[in-house]
Design an enzyme around this catalytic site. Sequence first.
Site, PDB file in Angstrom:
ATOM      1  N   SER A 182       0.566  -1.346  -0.089  1.00 31.97           N
ATOM      2  CA  SER A 182       0.206  -0.110   0.032  1.00 31.97           C
ATOM      3  C   SER A 182       0.572   0.951   0.105  1.00 31.97           C
ATOM      4  CB  SER A 182      -0.682  -0.219   1.675  1.00 31.97           C
ATOM      5  OG  SER A 182      -1.803   1.089   1.336  1.00 31.97           O
ATOM      6  N   ASP A 221      -9.352  -5.147  -3.223  1.00 28.03           N
ATOM      7  CA  ASP A 221      -9.619  -4.399  -2.137  1.00 28.03           C
ATOM      8  C   ASP A 221     -10.404  -3.454  -2.436  1.00 28.03           C
ATOM      9  OD1 ASP A 221      -8.037  -1.961  -0.814  1.00 28.03           O
ATOM     10  OD2 ASP A 221      -6.176  -3.413  -1.822  1.00 28.03           O
ATOM     11  N   HIS A 272      -7.305  -6.128   1.370  1.00 28.38           N
ATOM     12  CA  HIS A 272      -6.303  -5.145   1.605  1.00 28.38           C
ATOM     13  C   HIS A 272      -5.247  -5.538   2.283  1.00 28.38           C
ATOM     14  CE1 HIS A 272      -4.130  -1.790   0.607  1.00 28.38           C
ATOM     15  NE2 HIS A 272      -4.447  -1.424   1.877  1.00 28.38           N
TER      16      HIS A 272
END
Lengths: 277, 277
Positions: free
Chosen positions: B148, B224, B257
């Site tokens: 991320s 996600d 995620h």
Amino acid sequence: METISTNRSHDGIQGVYRHASAATGTDMTFSVYVPPHAEGARLPVVWYLSGLTCTHANVTEKGEFRSACAELGLIFVAPDTSPRGEGVPDDPEGAYDFGLGAGFYVDATQEPFSRHYRMWSYVTDELPGIIGESFPADMTRQSIMGHSMGGHGALTIGLTLPDRFRAVSAFSPIVAPGAVPWGQKALAGYLGEDKAAWRRHDAVALIEDGARVPELLVDQGAADQFLDGQLQPHRLRDACDAAGIGLTLGLHEGYDHSYYFISTFMETQLRWHAARL
Amino acid sequence: METISTNRSHDGIQGVYRHASAATGTDMTFSVYVPPHAEGARLPVVWYLSGLTCTHANVTEKGEFRSACAELGLIFVAPDTSPRGEGVPDDPEGAYDFGLGAGFYVDATQEPFSRHYRMWSYVTDELPGIIGESFPADMTRQSIMGHSMGGHGALTIGLTLPDRFRAVSAFSPIVAPGAVPWGQKALAGYLGEDKAAWRRHDAVALIEDGARVPELLVDQGAADQFLDGQLQPHRLRDACDAAGIGLTLGLHEGYDHSYYFISTFMETQLRWHAARL
């Protein structure tokens, strides 16, 4: 049963669930990993009982079991370690080794704990019913493992229900709670001072009293800070030798009591279970 | 450098360390896994940069990297995501996406952040010096990955220092921070409103401006929640296609995620790194 979360992992589903437990009179939270499987398949179930201070979350996050469970086709169930919530009594001084997070997998008989602290019934009766109904589980193929206090739980439950569990193992278990401080405090607090009542919740005493399984697997860190004071695996070694139980006791140099140890030996324990499921 | 903890795991040592950082002007904590190795051996180093809100601890506990690192002989380094401590300014409203836990791997030029928020210098200069001195690391063999915000860090650092990193990969990275809300807020806050200064910290812009690596590996969950709003991997796809960079972009059905996703694909990413180290 309420779904708290589901996350795809290693091609299966890691779920966390909550339900109102009749056994404990509280809401209880548990986690279940269901590996990838063919439509309609029923899969064997590995129970994992956690140690002092833990919830379902510790092994779920740190146990490194999903890769092996996905490969081997194992459902992995992780209950909480005690009832929790409003009205659930805790250790009078808030100690970590009794009360919340420290149910010791017994049905308490002593006030004020007997109302809610019924983890034996919860883990051996109520939760298996839920797992069998709500997940693609083959309840004729179950095994059990655990860590520390949960290793005590796995050994005592496995020794008491040998027809249910095809494999029984533990990481750094409390093998003789009646002989060590953690267990003496917990068993006295939940079951009272009559030590005869403790023997059904003491793996070494159960074996001395005639409980039998063909074999046990135990992994233990040689650098575990609780090894001499609380765990004392030589007591299990002696009891198994006298009873003719095949104990595989791995003593691992340099390893401690943490999930860094558990996660290292999780895969080999799961393979040992899978071969027996 | 102070040792906070060491735990034996997968036959190696998982350590957590703290030191006074000249780059950030604060104490900084990081973790290093050193796999089992022959006396005197020097091992390749994989850098893992974490995402928003994380410290070194998230991947250290949940990343499931040690088994593969032990097998492949990789040192695994996980820095923190921002400076922390007394006097370190945070997001004015305490938001999770700026300030503490959200350093974005830049050297801030804007007050009041420019004093401490120097994560680029910390990760590319100061901490590598410590790793090379204090661990059995072969600093001629390094690679970098991240998740991320840390995927953004890995891509931008890898693209900027192609001679240092033999492999560059990411899980669910922010590929074009200048084009999405998380990145716009962070780059404006740390670097100011002049968007020309942002391009050195934007993987897609770096590639558009001529940065080159032979190949990149990205794994992305198709479920996600941040995919469309913040991550937008198609922008990296387009930039790599135009630049002739070999991007392997895995879009994985059902994955989100979380670390349940990261841990699933950690082993394959580490094998990809090891083959290039």
